[in-house]
Design an enzyme around this catalytic site. Structure first.
Site, PDB file in Angstrom:
ATOM      1  N   ASP A  76      85.440  10.573 -42.068  1.00  0.00           N
ATOM      2  CA  ASP A  76      84.547  10.802 -40.921  1.00  0.00           C
ATOM      3  C   ASP A  76      84.334  12.311 -40.731  1.00  0.00           C
ATOM      4  OD1 ASP A  76      86.830  10.610 -38.040  1.00  0.00           O
ATOM      5  OD2 ASP A  76      87.195  11.260 -40.118  1.00  0.00           O
TER       6      ASP A  76
ATOM      7  N   ASP B 251      88.221  16.529 -42.925  1.00  0.00           N
ATOM      8  CA  ASP B 251      87.713  15.605 -43.947  1.00  0.00           C
ATOM      9  C   ASP B 251      86.943  16.384 -45.019  1.00  0.00           C
ATOM     10  OD1 ASP B 251      87.476  14.305 -41.103  1.00  0.00           O
ATOM     11  OD2 ASP B 251      87.730  12.610 -42.466  1.00  0.00           O
TER      12      ASP B 251
ATOM     13  N   ASN C 148      85.142  11.005 -35.900  1.00  0.00           N
ATOM     14  CA  ASN C 148      85.003  12.356 -35.331  1.00  0.00           C
ATOM     15  C   ASN C 148      83.628  12.551 -34.695  1.00  0.00           C
ATOM     16  OD1 ASN C 148      87.500  13.549 -35.994  1.00  0.00           O
ATOM     17  ND2 ASN C 148      86.814  13.773 -38.119  1.00  0.00           N
TER      18      ASN C 148
ATOM     19  N   THR D  66      90.602   8.745 -44.342  1.00  0.00           N
ATOM     20  CA  THR D  66      90.992   9.877 -43.486  1.00  0.00           C
ATOM     21  C   THR D  66      90.263   9.822 -42.144  1.00  0.00           C
ATOM     22  OG1 THR D  66      89.282  11.304 -44.447  1.00  0.00           O
ATOM     23  CG2 THR D  66      91.492  11.380 -45.455  1.00  0.00           C
TER      24      THR D  66
ATOM     25  N   PHE E 111      94.735   9.697 -33.516  1.00  0.00           N
ATOM     26  CA  PHE E 111      93.352   9.278 -33.343  1.00  0.00           C
ATOM     27  C   PHE E 111      92.899   8.185 -34.313  1.00  0.00           C
ATOM     28  CE2 PHE E 111      89.016   9.407 -32.148  1.00  0.00           C
ATOM     29  CZ  PHE E 111      88.261   9.384 -33.311  1.00  0.00           C
ATOM     30  N   ASN E 112      93.095   8.373 -35.621  1.00  0.00           N
ATOM     31  CA  ASN E 112      92.565   7.412 -36.598  1.00  0.00           C
ATOM     32  C   ASN E 112      93.115   6.009 -36.361  1.00  0.00           C
ATOM     33  OD1 ASN E 112      91.044   9.393 -37.837  1.00  0.00           O
ATOM     34  ND2 ASN E 112      92.547   9.786 -39.455  1.00  0.00           N
TER      35      ASN E 112
ATOM     36  N   HIS F  36      94.513  18.090 -41.292  1.00  0.00           N
ATOM     37  CA  HIS F  36      95.207  16.806 -41.447  1.00  0.00           C
ATOM     38  C   HIS F  36      94.841  16.113 -42.766  1.00  0.00           C
ATOM     39  CE1 HIS F  36      96.040  16.727 -37.031  1.00  0.00           C
ATOM     40  NE2 HIS F  36      94.812  17.126 -36.888  1.00  0.00           N
ATOM     41  N   ASP F  37      93.532  15.891 -42.962  1.00  0.00           N
ATOM     42  CA  ASP F  37      93.077  14.983 -44.021  1.00  0.00           C
ATOM     43  C   ASP F  37      93.364  15.516 -45.418  1.00  0.00           C
ATOM     44  OD1 ASP F  37      90.164  14.295 -41.996  1.00  0.00           O
ATOM     45  OD2 ASP F  37      92.121  13.333 -42.016  1.00  0.00           O
TER      46      ASP F  37
END
Ligand code: RIB
Ligand code: CA
Length: 332
Positions: free
Chosen positions: A32, A37, A61, A146, A187-188, A261-262
């Site tokens: 996203d 990402d 996102n 992700t 979140f994910n 993060h991703d």
């Protein structure tokens, strides 16, 4: 300590879903974009250990139209218009989506001079593209979600006969500790807990890059300077993206830089030595209460359910950042 070539090869071969020695791991990125990402896409495209079969997109996102456009723009920037893109689900399986424009901006990828998309997304849905590529692949495919895991859950439910053709799932999501969307949930997972529960319950080996490890993946000012110092358009674009991504993280957390993060979910597939992992059973809370979307790590096996995940707990940040910046340097 820097691993020897033999140690690197052994670490890669020990990962779930590893391809035969000397061959690239086929992966499908489901994302996203989203600033982190975007770096995950870059790192995957730059890594000879991986063969990026496709990028599929999901709402998260930002809305699906934005995340799809952003995936196309990033691949155009990287000169990888050969990688097919297909849009998936706009919204979670059941829940109302939470949109937080602060972190990624109105476009979902604000802050840099990205090119317009040089190609269009495929007409088929994400799950259809996933199915056709998995069927055609000579070896098991690794899925790399992700964002919210709606597309992956729909794929697993729509094509159960293809489940055994998925060698591993390397995902960004969850947390053994605190969340970032609620006190409990990342979140994910929080966005689509039912989808995450389907993924964690599928019996496919999972590499989990949760907040425990991704909150160590901060892009510090010196790293942004290194990106600028590459003297390339891609270096400048990602320096600008990181500067934008830092704004809200600095305001909310007081951090010096944003967590990418991703990119950790990709890094573990190409340089597993940078992520210390612990094997355990992980399940997802789908109740509506305070713990909605919590990933519960049962390392002592109290549940009696089989181990399904290797959970990242420690990051060698310096090596990880070198890996990311070296990847950016491979593009003009
Ligand atoms: O919680 C972090 C995750 O949510 C990352 O994947 C980020 O891109 C957002 O999707
Ligand atoms: Ca994401």
């Amino acid at each position: 300590m820097t691993p020897t070539d033999a140690e690197r090869a052994a670490a890669l071969a020990a990962l779930p879903g590893a391809p035969p020695p000397g061959t690239s791991r086929p992966v499908i990125l489901d994302c996203d974009p989203g600033h982190d990402d975007a770096l995950a896409i870059l790192l995957a495209c730059a890594s000879p250990e991986l063969d990026v079969l496709a990028v599929t997109t999901v709402g998260g996102n930002s809305g699906l139209a934005n995340t799809t456009r952003n995936a196309l723009r990033v691949l155009t920037l990287l000169g990888r218009t050969d990688v097919p893109v297909a849009a998936g689900s706009e919204r979670p399986l059941l829940r109302e989506p939470l949109v937080q424009p602060d972190f990624h901006g109105e476009s979902g990828l604000d802050g840099a001079d990205l090119p317009d998309a040089g190609f269009a997304a495929r007409s088929e849905a994400a799950v259809e593209l996933m199915a056709s590529l998995v069927r055609a692949s000579r070896m098991p495919v690794t899925l790399v979600p992700t964002g919210p895991m709606t597309n992956v859950a729909l794929f697993l439910r729509a094509f159960p006969s293809l489940r055994d053709r998925i060698g591993a799932i390397s995902l960004m999501g969850g947390s053994l500790g605190a969340g970032n969307t609620t006190a409990s949930a990342e979140f994910n997972i929080w966005q689509d807990p039912e989808a995450a529960a389907i993924v964690f319950g599928a019996g496919i080996p999972i590499l989990m890059a949760g907040l425990d490890v991704t909150h160590q993946a901060l892009v510090l000012p010196g790293d942004v300077d290194r990106l600028d110092g590459l003297g390339t358009r891609t270096g400048r674009v990602f320096a600008d993206l990181m500067r934008f991504f830092a704004i809200h993280h600095r305001a909310r957390y007081g951090w010096e830089g944003p967590p990418i993060h991703d990119a950790v979910a990709v890094a573990v597939l190409v340089a597993p030595w940078v992520v210390t992992r612990r094997a355990m059973r992980v399940d997802v809370e789908i109740d509506d209460g305070l713990t909605r979307g919590r990933t519960v790590g049962d390392e002592e096996g109290r549940s009696g359910r089989p181990v399904n995940a290797e959970v990242g707990v420690e990051l060698d940040r310096a090596r990880f950042m070198d890996l990311v910046i070296d990847a950016v340097a491979t593009f003009a």
